[in-house]
Design a protein around this motif. Structure first.
Motif, short mmCIF file in Angstrom:
data_model
loop_
_atom_site.label_atom_id
_atom_site.label_comp_id
_atom_site.label_asym_id
_atom_site.label_seq_id
_atom_site.Cartn_x
_atom_site.Cartn_y
_atom_site.Cartn_z
N ALA A 33 17.17 14.38 9.73
CA ALA A 33 17.81 15.68 9.50
C ALA A 33 19.23 15.71 10.02
O ALA A 33 20.10 16.39 9.45
CB ALA A 33 16.99 16.80 10.15
N GLU A 34 19.50 15.00 11.13
CA GLU A 34 20.83 15.01 11.75
C GLU A 34 21.26 13.57 12.06
O GLU A 34 21.33 13.17 13.22
CB GLU A 34 20.81 15.83 13.04
CG GLU A 34 20.68 17.33 12.83
CD GLU A 34 21.97 17.96 12.29
OE1 GLU A 34 22.95 17.21 12.06
OE2 GLU A 34 22.00 19.18 12.10
N PRO A 35 21.53 12.76 11.05
CA PRO A 35 21.92 11.37 11.31
C PRO A 35 23.18 11.24 12.13
O PRO A 35 23.39 10.22 12.81
CB PRO A 35 22.08 10.76 9.91
CG PRO A 35 22.27 11.94 8.99
CD PRO A 35 21.48 13.05 9.60
N GLY A 36 24.02 12.27 12.13
CA GLY A 36 25.24 12.22 12.94
C GLY A 36 24.97 12.19 14.43
O GLY A 36 25.81 11.74 15.21
N GLY A 40 23.56 4.89 15.56
CA GLY A 40 22.88 3.61 15.42
C GLY A 40 21.73 3.63 14.44
O GLY A 40 21.21 2.57 14.08
N LEU A 41 21.31 4.82 13.99
CA LEU A 41 20.17 4.94 13.08
C LEU A 41 20.59 5.38 11.68
O LEU A 41 19.73 5.65 10.83
CB LEU A 41 19.16 5.95 13.63
CG LEU A 41 18.49 5.59 14.96
CD1 LEU A 41 17.61 6.74 15.43
CD2 LEU A 41 17.67 4.31 14.83
N ARG A 68 15.29 19.79 13.70
CA ARG A 68 16.71 19.57 13.46
C ARG A 68 17.53 19.69 14.75
O ARG A 68 18.44 18.89 15.00
CB ARG A 68 17.25 20.56 12.42
CG ARG A 68 18.73 20.37 12.12
CD ARG A 68 19.20 21.27 10.97
NE ARG A 68 18.71 20.81 9.69
CZ ARG A 68 19.29 19.86 8.97
NH1 ARG A 68 20.37 19.24 9.43
NH2 ARG A 68 18.79 19.50 7.81
N THR A 69 17.27 20.67 15.59
CA THR A 69 18.07 20.82 16.80
C THR A 69 17.74 19.74 17.82
O THR A 69 18.63 19.10 18.35
CB THR A 69 17.84 22.20 17.44
OG1 THR A 69 16.44 22.37 17.69
CG2 THR A 69 18.33 23.32 16.56
N THR A 70 16.51 19.54 18.14
CA THR A 70 16.00 18.35 18.84
C THR A 70 14.64 18.11 18.22
O THR A 70 14.55 17.59 17.14
CB THR A 70 15.91 18.55 20.37
OG1 THR A 70 15.16 19.74 20.66
CG2 THR A 70 17.27 18.64 20.99
#
Length: 369
Positions: A33-36, A40-41, A68-70
């Motif tokens: 959801a949050e690759p940013g 490394g992933l 998405r947030t954590t």
């Protein structure tokens, strides 16, 4: 600011380290959801996304606010089981069985963590029992958009149905992509937990805890563990144990479950992938560092790193006026650290974590921790 764990009376045998397939699935969904957040992933996330069945992708999008947030405490269900003997399961199926053991009240409270965060860590009657909280939760969900409103309404109306739906969704994720990922990661996570267990046996609780991260300290005289985070919270191990759960996909997130009545859990990363750092100009670096020199803007970054917010929402969260928030956002936007997108009549602001990662991993780790 920090999260503190009171460990008074905690016996060494009550501290345990164990890998958790469900927690790692939570981090995998977060990275998708949050690759940013996880430079490394990004290659892994792009590959999984490209192969993902469109129907499964739509189902994940429907509830992606759970990770998405954590990620939600639902991914650490063993912490909610009474007593200090509950441990992560050896397989994802075993952990989903533990998720089924949570009461409807526990499940609903954990699922609403990001819709109704004000009650986190405090004893209270949940929205299933309290009509006033029920109305307030729906009002807050409506502010976050139609997806969260729809999910929250269905969750409060029929918790068993949502529980079954979520379990099936996670099982489908396992079949689609996570089983192969877990098979690759599990040996490394198991090796780390063996190392922590040996530290506990040979050198004691203090050494095992402080070895998790430089952000973890222990005041033995006060029996108080402090986890340095841009956020505040407090919990205690009284009547519980303390679980240490490693993650290979979670860097830079160092998280502490401190929900009232649940066993404390420290979810710690075991890897720190290097960040790509194309050289910015000195002027850009100077502008960005100046923008981050104000404590209010640092706190804004913490929220904006985890999701998109309107100016009004940020004003309510931080206890400031909308014009004050707008001025701080203007500085961050001028520095190129915050982006704004319009959705209908709302302007949603979010931290550009890719730019922050280039600026420095120390700050990125701090706001995402």
């Amino acid at each position: 600011m920090s999260v503190r764990i009171d460990i008074a009376g905690l016996r060494p045998e009550q501290v345990a380290a164990a890998p958790s397939p469900l927690a790692e699935l939570g981090m995998a969904l977060h990275a998708l959801a949050e690759p940013g957040h996880h430079p490394g992933l990004q290659g892994w996330a792009a590959g999984v996304t490209a192969r993902l069945d469109p129907h499964l992708a739509d189902r994940l999008y429907e509830v992606d606010f759970l990770w998405r947030t954590t990620f939600s405490d639902l991914f650490l269900p063993y912490a909610g089981i009474p007593g200090d003997a509950a441990r992560p399961g050896a397989t994802l199926g075993e952990e989903l069985d533990l998720l089924d053991e949570l009461t409807d009240e526990q499940f609903v409270d954990a699922a609403l963590e990001f819709n109704y965060p004000t009650a986190y860590g405090e004893p209270s009657h949940g929205p299933l029992d309290d009509p006033g909280q029920h109305r307030r939760v729906l009002e807050l969900a409506a502010l976050r958009g139609p997806r969260q409103m729809s999910f929250t309404d269905r969750l409060l109306t029929d918790p068993p149905r949502i529980r079954h739906w979520l379990r099936r969704l996670l099982e489908d994720c396992d079949e689609a992509f996570f089983a192969d990922t877990w098979a690759r990661l599990c040996p490394r996570l198991a090796a780390d937990t063996r190392h922590r267990t040996e530290l506990l046996r040979r050198k004691g609780v203090a050494e095992a805890l402080t070895s998790l991260s430089a952000a973890v300290t222990l005041d033995e005289a006060e029996a108080l563990v402090t986890v340095d985070k841009v956020g505040a919270g407090r919990t205690a191990t009284a009547g519980h144990g303390l679980l240490l759960v490693p993650t290979s996909m979670g860097w830079p997130h160092l998280m502490v479950l401190h929900r009232d009545g649940w066993q404390p859990v420290v979810h710690y990363p075991i890897a720190s992938p290097e960040l790509a750092t194309p050289p910015p100009s000195v002027e850009q670096v100077t502008r960005r560092l100046a923008a981050l020199s104000h404590p209010v803007r640092i706190r804004l970054c913490r929220h904006l790193a985890r999701g998109a917010f309107t100016t009004s929402e940020l004003a309510q969260i931080h206890g400031l006026t909308a014009p004050e928030i707008s001025r701080h956002l203007g500085v961050l936007k001028k520095a190129g650290l915050v982006t704004t997108q319009r959705r209908g009549r709302y302007a949603l602001h979010q931290l550009d974590v890719t730019v922050v990662a280039r600026l420095g991993s120390d700050f990125l780790e701090g706001v995402l921790r």
